[in-house]
Design a protein around this motif. Structure first.
Motif, PDB file in Angstrom:
ATOM      1  N   GLU A  37     -27.465  -4.068  61.031  1.00 25.44           N
ATOM      2  CA  GLU A  37     -26.696  -5.639  60.893  1.00 25.44           C
ATOM      3  C   GLU A  37     -25.573  -5.610  59.777  1.00 25.44           C
ATOM      4  N   LYS A  38     -25.969  -4.988  58.605  1.00 20.84           N
ATOM      5  CA  LYS A  38     -24.961  -4.915  57.398  1.00 20.84           C
ATOM      6  C   LYS A  38     -23.862  -4.300  57.848  1.00 20.84           C
ATOM      7  N   SER A  39     -24.009  -3.029  58.567  1.00 18.91           N
ATOM      8  CA  SER A  39     -22.855  -2.208  58.854  1.00 18.91           C
ATOM      9  C   SER A  39     -21.994  -2.998  59.862  1.00 18.91           C
ATOM     10  N   LYS A  40     -22.396  -3.606  61.006  1.00 23.48           N
ATOM     11  CA  LYS A  40     -21.771  -4.481  61.883  1.00 23.48           C
ATOM     12  C   LYS A  40     -20.799  -5.695  61.172  1.00 23.48           C
ATOM     13  N   PHE A  41     -21.671  -6.205  60.160  1.00 23.42           N
ATOM     14  CA  PHE A  41     -21.034  -7.378  59.527  1.00 23.42           C
ATOM     15  C   PHE A  41     -19.860  -6.691  58.548  1.00 23.42           C
ATOM     16  N   LEU A  42     -19.973  -5.610  57.881  1.00 22.49           N
ATOM     17  CA  LEU A  42     -18.834  -4.914  57.273  1.00 22.49           C
ATOM     18  C   LEU A  42     -17.783  -4.579  58.209  1.00 22.49           C
ATOM     19  N   GLN A  43     -18.165  -4.101  59.360  1.00 28.10           N
ATOM     20  CA  GLN A  43     -17.191  -3.618  60.349  1.00 28.10           C
ATOM     21  C   GLN A  43     -16.319  -4.663  60.866  1.00 28.10           C
ATOM     22  N   PHE A  44     -16.778  -5.985  60.708  1.00 37.15           N
ATOM     23  CA  PHE A  44     -16.281  -7.141  61.213  1.00 37.15           C
ATOM     24  C   PHE A  44     -15.305  -7.811  60.289  1.00 37.15           C
ATOM     25  N   VAL A  45     -15.563  -7.673  58.971  1.00 32.53           N
ATOM     26  CA  VAL A  45     -14.965  -8.240  58.202  1.00 32.53           C
ATOM     27  C   VAL A  45     -13.663  -7.179  57.341  1.00 32.53           C
ATOM     28  N   THR A  46     -14.006  -6.005  57.548  1.00 29.12           N
ATOM     29  CA  THR A  46     -13.077  -4.862  57.006  1.00 29.12           C
ATOM     30  C   THR A  46     -12.528  -4.004  58.076  1.00 29.12           C
ATOM     31  N   GLY A  47     -12.922  -3.869  59.225  1.00 36.00           N
ATOM     32  CA  GLY A  47     -12.592  -2.835  60.091  1.00 36.00           C
ATOM     33  C   GLY A  47     -13.416  -1.621  59.928  1.00 36.00           C
ATOM     34  N   ILE A  48     -14.141  -1.335  59.286  1.00 34.69           N
ATOM     35  CA  ILE A  48     -14.621  -0.214  59.076  1.00 34.69           C
ATOM     36  C   ILE A  48     -16.381  -0.563  58.796  1.00 34.69           C
ATOM     37  N   GLY A  49     -17.180   0.268  59.273  1.00 39.85           N
ATOM     38  CA  GLY A  49     -18.575   0.111  59.601  1.00 39.85           C
ATOM     39  C   GLY A  49     -19.416   0.849  58.317  1.00 39.85           C
ATOM     40  N   LYS A  50     -18.741   1.306  57.438  1.00 47.96           N
ATOM     41  CA  LYS A  50     -19.327   2.069  56.298  1.00 47.96           C
ATOM     42  C   LYS A  50     -18.738   1.501  55.012  1.00 47.96           C
ATOM     43  N   ALA A  51     -19.713   1.730  53.778  1.00 52.66           N
ATOM     44  CA  ALA A  51     -19.059   1.348  52.686  1.00 52.66           C
ATOM     45  C   ALA A  51     -18.076   2.403  52.174  1.00 52.66           C
ATOM     46  N   PRO A  52     -17.376   2.004  51.362  1.00 48.77           N
ATOM     47  CA  PRO A  52     -16.371   3.150  50.792  1.00 48.77           C
ATOM     48  C   PRO A  52     -16.982   3.874  50.001  1.00 48.77           C
ATOM     49  N   LEU A  53     -16.495   5.197  49.960  1.00 49.57           N
ATOM     50  CA  LEU A  53     -17.276   6.187  49.062  1.00 49.57           C
ATOM     51  C   LEU A  53     -17.462   6.256  47.827  1.00 49.57           C
ATOM     52  N   ASP A  54     -16.256   5.545  46.995  1.00 51.12           N
ATOM     53  CA  ASP A  54     -16.306   5.376  45.824  1.00 51.12           C
ATOM     54  C   ASP A  54     -16.733   3.772  45.587  1.00 51.12           C
ATOM     55  N   GLY A  55     -17.284   3.058  46.312  1.00 49.60           N
ATOM     56  CA  GLY A  55     -17.776   1.927  46.140  1.00 49.60           C
ATOM     57  C   GLY A  55     -16.646   0.628  46.602  1.00 49.60           C
ATOM     58  N   PHE A  56     -16.981  -0.680  46.303  1.00 49.09           N
ATOM     59  CA  PHE A  56     -16.145  -1.707  47.129  1.00 49.09           C
ATOM     60  C   PHE A  56     -15.048  -1.823  46.098  1.00 49.09           C
ATOM     61  N   SER A  57     -15.098  -1.518  44.968  1.00 47.13           N
ATOM     62  CA  SER A  57     -13.810  -1.805  43.891  1.00 47.13           C
ATOM     63  C   SER A  57     -12.508  -1.086  44.688  1.00 47.13           C
ATOM     64  N   TYR A  58     -12.724  -0.003  45.291  1.00 46.68           N
ATOM     65  CA  TYR A  58     -11.687   0.852  46.037  1.00 46.68           C
ATOM     66  C   TYR A  58     -11.415   0.340  47.408  1.00 46.68           C
ATOM     67  N   LEU A  59     -11.926  -0.650  47.872  1.00 46.24           N
ATOM     68  CA  LEU A  59     -11.328  -1.254  49.216  1.00 46.24           C
ATOM     69  C   LEU A  59     -10.376  -2.100  48.893  1.00 46.24           C
ATOM     70  N   LYS A  60      -9.239  -1.956  49.484  1.00 43.00           N
ATOM     71  CA  LYS A  60      -7.819  -2.746  49.477  1.00 43.00           C
ATOM     72  C   LYS A  60      -7.614  -3.204  50.825  1.00 43.00           C
ATOM     73  N   PRO A  61      -7.660  -4.451  51.179  1.00 44.25           N
ATOM     74  CA  PRO A  61      -7.832  -5.686  50.076  1.00 44.25           C
ATOM     75  C   PRO A  61      -9.523  -5.629  50.162  1.00 44.25           C
ATOM     76  N   HIS A  62      -9.681  -6.281  48.911  1.00 48.45           N
ATOM     77  CA  HIS A  62     -10.936  -6.598  48.910  1.00 48.45           C
ATOM     78  C   HIS A  62     -11.530  -7.750  49.858  1.00 48.45           C
ATOM     79  N   VAL A  63     -12.902  -7.499  49.935  1.00 47.88           N
ATOM     80  CA  VAL A  63     -13.732  -8.471  50.902  1.00 47.88           C
ATOM     81  C   VAL A  63     -13.177  -9.859  50.657  1.00 47.88           C
ATOM     82  N   TRP A  64     -13.014 -10.672  51.357  1.00 46.15           N
ATOM     83  CA  TRP A  64     -12.310 -12.060  50.941  1.00 46.15           C
ATOM     84  C   TRP A  64     -13.199 -13.065  51.634  1.00 46.15           C
TER      85      TRP A  64
END
Length: 71
Positions: A37-64
């Motif tokens: 479910e977390k993976s599906k939520f992440l897919q919904f809000v970011t377009g990717i279903g996996k956490a960034p390898l180096d952490g969310f600080s590297y996700l651009k744009p950040h989750v908003w």
């Protein structure tokens, strides 16, 4: 595995009322989710279903997240 603490640290919240209960409710709900479910939520809000390898600080744009009091 999706690290919700890391995701939360780098989530931008637009909360004009400053009511933290909305924010806490979201994180409480996400903590209750299974990994799938977390993976599906992440897919919904970011377009990717996996956490960034180096952490969310590297996700651009950040989750908003925008808090809306009325629909």
């Amino acid at each position: 595995m999706i690290d919700l603490d890391d995701m939360r640290r780098y989530t931008v919240v637009d909360n004009p009322e400053g009511d933290a209960s909305y924010e806490e409710a979201l994180w409480d709900i996400l903590r209750s989710f299974s990994e799938e479910e977390k993976s599906k939520f992440l897919q919904f809000v970011t377009g990717i279903g996996k956490a960034p390898l180096d952490g969310f600080s590297y996700l651009k744009p950040h989750v908003w997240r925008k808090v809306v009091d009325e629909l």
